[in-house]
Scaffold this motif. Structure first.
Motif, PDB file in Angstrom:
ATOM      1  N   LEU A  63       0.918  -1.216   0.100  1.00  0.00           N
ATOM      2  CA  LEU A  63       0.174  -0.006  -0.071  1.00  0.00           C
ATOM      3  C   LEU A  63       0.805   1.346  -0.131  1.00  0.00           C
ATOM      4  CD1 LEU A  63      -2.875  -1.000   2.436  1.00  0.00           C
ATOM      5  CD2 LEU A  63      -3.092  -0.453  -0.117  1.00  0.00           C
ATOM      6  N   ARG A  64       2.115   1.046   0.621  1.00  0.00           N
ATOM      7  CA  ARG A  64       2.841   2.337   0.635  1.00  0.00           C
ATOM      8  C   ARG A  64       3.241   2.709  -0.954  1.00  0.00           C
ATOM      9  NH1 ARG A  64       8.687   1.830   3.252  1.00  0.00           N
ATOM     10  NH2 ARG A  64       9.114   1.221   0.896  1.00  0.00           N
ATOM     11  N   ARG A  65       3.332   1.743  -1.674  1.00  0.00           N
ATOM     12  CA  ARG A  65       3.931   2.254  -2.938  1.00  0.00           C
ATOM     13  C   ARG A  65       2.582   2.689  -3.808  1.00  0.00           C
ATOM     14  NH1 ARG A  65       7.898  -2.038  -5.396  1.00  0.00           N
ATOM     15  NH2 ARG A  65       8.595  -2.859  -3.555  1.00  0.00           N
ATOM     16  N   ILE A  66       1.510   2.348  -3.397  1.00  0.00           N
ATOM     17  CA  ILE A  66       0.361   2.964  -3.865  1.00  0.00           C
ATOM     18  C   ILE A  66      -0.016   4.407  -3.421  1.00  0.00           C
ATOM     19  CG2 ILE A  66      -2.387   2.819  -4.272  1.00  0.00           C
ATOM     20  CD1 ILE A  66      -1.712  -0.094  -4.347  1.00  0.00           C
ATOM     21  N   LEU A  67       0.257   4.532  -2.164  1.00  0.00           N
ATOM     22  CA  LEU A  67      -0.267   5.882  -1.249  1.00  0.00           C
ATOM     23  C   LEU A  67       0.821   6.979  -1.372  1.00  0.00           C
ATOM     24  CD1 LEU A  67      -2.478   3.975   1.221  1.00  0.00           C
ATOM     25  CD2 LEU A  67      -3.261   5.276  -0.849  1.00  0.00           C
ATOM     26  N   LYS A  68       2.011   6.573  -1.687  1.00  0.00           N
ATOM     27  CA  LYS A  68       3.154   7.225  -1.102  1.00  0.00           C
ATOM     28  C   LYS A  68       3.220   8.466  -2.251  1.00  0.00           C
ATOM     29  CE  LYS A  68       8.212   7.020  -1.216  1.00  0.00           C
ATOM     30  NZ  LYS A  68       9.373   6.230  -1.526  1.00  0.00           N
ATOM     31  N   ASP A  72       7.486  16.788  -1.341  1.00  0.00           N
ATOM     32  CA  ASP A  72       6.787  18.234  -1.237  1.00  0.00           C
ATOM     33  C   ASP A  72       5.478  18.351  -1.888  1.00  0.00           C
ATOM     34  OD1 ASP A  72       7.528  17.474  -3.926  1.00  0.00           O
ATOM     35  OD2 ASP A  72       8.510  19.350  -4.328  1.00  0.00           O
ATOM     36  N   TYR A  73       4.778  17.038  -1.483  1.00  0.00           N
ATOM     37  CA  TYR A  73       3.342  17.114  -2.074  1.00  0.00           C
ATOM     38  C   TYR A  73       2.502  18.171  -1.481  1.00  0.00           C
ATOM     39  CZ  TYR A  73      -1.240  15.066  -2.778  1.00  0.00           C
ATOM     40  OH  TYR A  73      -2.515  15.028  -3.159  1.00  0.00           O
ATOM     41  N   TYR A  74       2.621  18.700  -0.100  1.00  0.00           N
ATOM     42  CA  TYR A  74       1.688  19.607   0.553  1.00  0.00           C
ATOM     43  C   TYR A  74       2.400  20.970   0.314  1.00  0.00           C
ATOM     44  CZ  TYR A  74      -0.939  15.757   2.002  1.00  0.00           C
ATOM     45  OH  TYR A  74      -1.969  14.628   2.445  1.00  0.00           O
ATOM     46  N   HIS A  75       3.683  21.039   0.221  1.00  0.00           N
ATOM     47  CA  HIS A  75       4.340  22.473   0.260  1.00  0.00           C
ATOM     48  C   HIS A  75       5.600  22.302  -0.697  1.00  0.00           C
ATOM     49  CE1 HIS A  75       4.798  26.206   2.152  1.00  0.00           C
ATOM     50  NE2 HIS A  75       5.868  25.926   2.598  1.00  0.00           N
ATOM     51  N   PRO A  76       5.265  22.612  -1.967  1.00  0.00           N
ATOM     52  CA  PRO A  76       6.041  22.519  -3.025  1.00  0.00           C
ATOM     53  C   PRO A  76       7.655  23.320  -3.108  1.00  0.00           C
ATOM     54  CG  PRO A  76       4.180  23.681  -3.717  1.00  0.00           C
ATOM     55  CD  PRO A  76       3.865  23.146  -2.543  1.00  0.00           C
ATOM     56  N   TYR A  77       7.293  24.204  -1.801  1.00  0.00           N
ATOM     57  CA  TYR A  77       8.615  25.088  -1.952  1.00  0.00           C
ATOM     58  C   TYR A  77       9.304  24.946  -0.626  1.00  0.00           C
ATOM     59  CZ  TYR A  77       5.059  28.174  -0.152  1.00  0.00           C
ATOM     60  OH  TYR A  77       4.184  28.654   0.570  1.00  0.00           O
ATOM     61  N   THR A  78      10.387  25.549  -0.314  1.00  0.00           N
ATOM     62  CA  THR A  78      11.034  25.679   0.902  1.00  0.00           C
ATOM     63  C   THR A  78      11.147  26.811   1.348  1.00  0.00           C
ATOM     64  OG1 THR A  78      13.401  25.420   0.027  1.00  0.00           O
ATOM     65  CG2 THR A  78      12.311  23.423   0.296  1.00  0.00           C
TER      66      THR A  78
END
Length: 93
Positions: A63-68, A72-78
């Motif tokens: 499931l980790r492979r599917i849901l990973k 930076d998914y939620y915050h695309p910049y640093t």
């Protein structure tokens, strides 16, 4: 503290073995009345729990492979390199 001693992990492991053996012996002493014939086998629940634990780990790896998501998914910049865009501010010169 007692948890920092070198022999503590070994003692915990031996204690768990003693408890597991105690439960198997208790299975011989107690009369088991299960709904199915397999439930009356000595050590069935321990074996079933062990197999389900292994299955849970394997399914979670799949499931980790599917849901990973990317890092930076939620915050695309640093915050160190870029300033976040403010939709309320007018960016035109």
């Amino acid at each position: 503290m007692w948890i920092d001693h070198k022999k503590t992990p070994d003692r915990i492991l031996y204690g768990l073995f003693v408890i597991a053996i105690g439960f198997v012996i208790a299975g011989y002493v107690a009369s088991l009345h299960g709904h199915y014939a397999i439930e009356s086998v000595i050590g069935f629940y321990g074996l079933f729990g062990f197999i389900m634990c292994i299955l849970l780990v394997l399914v979670s790896k799949f499931l980790r492979r599917i849901l990973k998501r990317p890092e930076d998914y939620y915050h695309p910049y640093t915050t160190d390199t870029e300033e976040p865009e403010n939709p309320l501010r007018d960016n035109t010169p």
